[in-house]
Design an enzyme around this catalytic site. Structure first.
Site, PDB file in Angstrom:
ATOM      1  N   CYS A 125      53.489  89.413  -0.556  1.00 59.11           N
ATOM      2  CA  CYS A 125      52.479  89.837   0.430  1.00 59.11           C
ATOM      3  C   CYS A 125      53.147  90.595   1.573  1.00 59.11           C
ATOM      4  CB  CYS A 125      51.767  88.623   1.026  1.00 59.11           C
ATOM      5  SG  CYS A 125      50.995  87.563  -0.151  1.00 59.11           S
TER       6      CYS A 125
HETATM    7  N1  SAJ Z   1      59.949  84.762   7.191  1.00 57.20           N
HETATM    8  C1  SAJ Z   1      60.968  84.903   8.116  1.00 57.20           C
HETATM    9  N2  SAJ Z   1      60.752  84.483   9.394  1.00 57.20           N
HETATM   10  C2  SAJ Z   1      59.550  83.930   9.775  1.00 57.20           C
HETATM   11  C3  SAJ Z   1      58.524  83.796   8.808  1.00 57.20           C
HETATM   12  C4  SAJ Z   1      58.743  84.212   7.528  1.00 57.20           C
HETATM   13  O1  SAJ Z   1      62.046  85.403   7.804  1.00 57.20           O
HETATM   14  O2  SAJ Z   1      59.421  83.557  10.941  1.00 57.20           O
HETATM   15  C5  SAJ Z   1      60.167  85.234   5.831  1.00 57.20           C
HETATM   16  C6  SAJ Z   1      60.038  84.144   4.791  1.00 57.20           C
HETATM   17  O3  SAJ Z   1      61.284  83.522   4.571  1.00 57.20           O
HETATM   18  C7  SAJ Z   1      59.571  84.925   3.570  1.00 57.20           C
HETATM   19  C8  SAJ Z   1      58.746  86.047   4.156  1.00 57.20           C
HETATM   20  O4  SAJ Z   1      59.147  86.164   5.531  1.00 57.20           O
HETATM   21  O5  SAJ Z   1      60.668  85.453   2.870  1.00 57.20           O
HETATM   22  C9  SAJ Z   1      57.253  85.812   4.065  1.00 57.20           C
HETATM   23  O6  SAJ Z   1      57.037  84.562   4.628  1.00 57.20           O
HETATM   24  P1  SAJ Z   1      55.543  84.017   4.985  1.00 57.20           P
HETATM   25  O7  SAJ Z   1      55.674  82.764   5.759  1.00 57.20           O
HETATM   26  O8  SAJ Z   1      54.741  85.107   5.564  1.00 57.20           O
HETATM   27  O9  SAJ Z   1      55.014  83.560   3.563  1.00 57.20           O
HETATM   28  P2  SAJ Z   1      54.069  84.277   2.563  1.00 57.20           P
HETATM   29  O10 SAJ Z   1      54.578  85.558   2.054  1.00 57.20           O
HETATM   30  O11 SAJ Z   1      53.674  83.241   1.571  1.00 57.20           O
HETATM   31  O12 SAJ Z   1      52.866  84.608   3.486  1.00 57.20           O
HETATM   32  C10 SAJ Z   1      51.675  83.957   3.292  1.00 57.20           C
HETATM   33  C11 SAJ Z   1      50.742  85.036   3.624  1.00 57.20           C
HETATM   34  N3  SAJ Z   1      49.514  84.775   2.945  1.00 57.20           N
HETATM   35  C12 SAJ Z   1      48.878  85.852   2.414  1.00 57.20           C
HETATM   36  O13 SAJ Z   1      49.290  86.982   2.520  1.00 57.20           O
HETATM   37  C13 SAJ Z   1      47.650  85.586   1.722  1.00 57.20           C
HETATM   38  C14 SAJ Z   1      50.514  85.168   5.095  1.00 57.20           C
HETATM   39  O14 SAJ Z   1      49.292  85.882   5.362  1.00 57.20           O
HETATM   40  C15 SAJ Z   1      50.440  83.853   5.772  1.00 57.20           C
HETATM   41  O15 SAJ Z   1      50.283  84.057   7.167  1.00 57.20           O
HETATM   42  C16 SAJ Z   1      51.712  83.129   5.500  1.00 57.20           C
HETATM   43  O16 SAJ Z   1      51.633  82.832   4.100  1.00 57.20           O
HETATM   44  C17 SAJ Z   1      51.822  81.858   6.306  1.00 57.20           C
HETATM   45  O17 SAJ Z   1      51.070  81.706   7.295  1.00 57.20           O
HETATM   46  O18 SAJ Z   1      52.702  81.064   5.989  1.00 57.20           O
END
Ligand code: SAJ
Length: 439
Positions: free
Chosen positions: A276
């Site tokens: 995403c």
């Molecule tokens: N990440 C960082 N630092 C952060 C947060 C995330 O490096 O502070 C990295 C994570 O390790 C990962 C990537 O970014 O590699 C994405 O992380 P994420 O927490 O955004 O996880 P996702 O990709 O599962 O995002 C989902 C998304 N859901 C959808 O797109 C439907 C996002 O919209 C959500 O906000 C997110 O989950 C969430 O809230 O955890």
């Protein structure tokens, strides 16, 4: 004589409406189970036959959906799976939950949406509601789906059939916010489309948020995920700047996060993974390029996030250098390879880039990840170590890439000779230990 909208409203209300979900992945399967649990007859159309057979056996392959729930719905007859699109013939409500990846060129890949839409165009009939859930650029629903659905059927959208967009907001592995209780934005091609699609989803989901158009709903999703990607890029750049200043970025982030308003905590990491966050914003910047506008924030954040794996590898090289060890030939253990903690998904994970770069430099690589038994990527294949303790002891350098909650970090710290902690998984114990290098 009832209008098609009124007739559909009755069918959704009395649960006689037949529901078809196109794509039974991490979005489609939870949605299918939700509609089935709320009393609809649901058919999932999934091209991968092994997944169809798994569902019909009552076995789930999606982490968030227990097999018991699938088994119960299969036995009750409320849910079934097929790879045959002709199930659309009887459909009243159709949700399209197919992938929208990027091509190798970095352009949007709408091929899955096009296949689903072409099949839908064969079976579309008066009194059908179609909702696209796959994340895409603003205008896709109106410019791509609508013409394909009407070119042969001559059906009137908003009168005879209804078309809307509703962004998926599934966060894999999360238990507090689920498909049921996460507010669902829905925007239609016409007001009637918004109304009937919202009415349908409102029968099974806790909160529906109608907006004025499909484009608004498409753009809301891109704002959500672009917000995330840019803020992660910012905090990654903060880590680079703090390194140059000799400051502890983790302490600084924790200090900033004590501000009770006007701030939202993000943490630096080895890069941006998942299907995403690294991808969705590029759908937006691609669309704007076609309109002669450069989305500079997105491009810059993407550049910084993409650079992080290389930044981590340099940390490894410099730390080994301090021990008079060349990277070439050193035994490196990567701990955690999934794209984020406690998930079994490796798509776009920065671990893939880090392993590739270390291999290019001649390091002797192993990895451990309880969720990822094997990795095949580019020209290499690796199996996860079984015994992490032995792996840590034998390694010249351990790199914590994904901080799964199941790891014994104290044990890792005690047994390792050198650790690059890209997630601050060791916390203050890592801060005070000379064998630990943090981002
Ligand atoms: N990440 C960082 N630092 C952060 C947060 C995330 O490096 O502070 C990295 C994570 O390790 C990962 C990537 O970014 O590699 C994405 O992380 P994420 O927490 O955004 O996880 P996702 O990709 O599962 O995002 C989902 C998304 N859901 C959808 O797109 C439907 C996002 O919209 C959500 O906000 C997110 O989950 C969430 O809230 O955890």
């Amino acid at each position: 004589m009832k209008t098609y909208q009124e007739d559909l409203q009755d069918k959704f209300q009395n649960r006689s409406a037949k529901i078809v979900i196109l794509g039974l992945g991490y979005v489609g399967l939870p949605l299918a189970t939700l509609f089935a649990e709320s009393g609809f007859d649901v058919t999932g159309v999934e091209p991968v036959l092994s997944k169809v057979e798994s569902i019909n056996r009552g076995e789930s392959y999606i982490q968030d959906i227990p097999s018991e729930k699938i088994k119960e719905l299969i036995q009750s007859g409320k849910l079934k799976a097929t790879n045959d699109f002709s199930a659309l013939k009887e459909a009243d409500g159709v949700s399209i939950c197919v992938p929208t990846p990027l091509r190798k060129t970095g352009d949007p890949d709408l091929s899955f949406i096009l296949v689903a839409t072409d099949e839908l165009a064969k079976y579309i009939h008066p009194g059908m509601v179609i909702v696209l859930e796959s994340t895409t650029y603003p205008g896709t629903t109106r410019e791509i789906l609508l013409p394909k659905l009407t070119e042969n059927s001559e059906l009137e959208v908003g009168e005879e059939f209804f078309l809307a967009f509703s962004p998926e907001r599934v966060d894999p592995g999360r238990e507090d916010w689920t498909t049921y209780n996460t507010p669902k934005v829905i925007g239609g091609i016409t007001a009637a489309c918004s109304e009937i699609a919202s009415f349908w989803y409102g029968q099974a989901l806790e909160t529906v948020v109608p907006v004025s158009s499909a484009e608004s709903a498409e753009m809301a999703k891109l704002l959500e995920n672009t917000f995330r990607m840019i803020n992660i890029g910012l905090v990654n750049e903060m880590a680079i700047m703090c390194d140059r200043l000799g400051l502890d970025v983790w302490e600084i982030i924790d200090a900033a996060a004590t501000k009770p308003f006007g701030y939202m905590k993000f943490t630096p990491g080895p890069g941006l993974g998942g299907h995403c966050i690294p991808i969705d914003p590029l759908y937006l910047s691609w669309k704007l390029k076609a309109l002669n506008y450069t989305a500079r924030f997105i491009d810059l954040a993407s550049e910084i996030n993409t650079e992080m794996p290389r930044y981590v590898v340099k940390k490894v090289q410099d730390a080994l250098n301090e021990q008079q060890k060349p990277l070439k030939g050193s035994k490196i253990l990567i701990i955690g390879t999934a794209y984020k903690p406690d998930v079994d998904d490796i798509r776009e994970s920065p671990s893939l880039d880090i392993i590739g770069l270390l291999r290019q430099k001649g390091a002797d690589l192993d990895y451990h990840d309880p969720y990822i038994p094997t990795i095949s990527h580019d020209d290499w294949t690796l199996e996860s170590l079984n015994d992490i303790d032995e792996g840590v002891q034998n390694a010249d350098c351990v790199v914590i890439v994904t901080d799964h909650s199941t790891y014994d970090y104290e044990g890792i710290l005690n047994n390792a000779s050198l650790i690059i902690d890209t997630r601050n998984a060791l916390g203050n114990a890592g801060r005070d230990d000379p064998r630990v290098v943090r981002l």
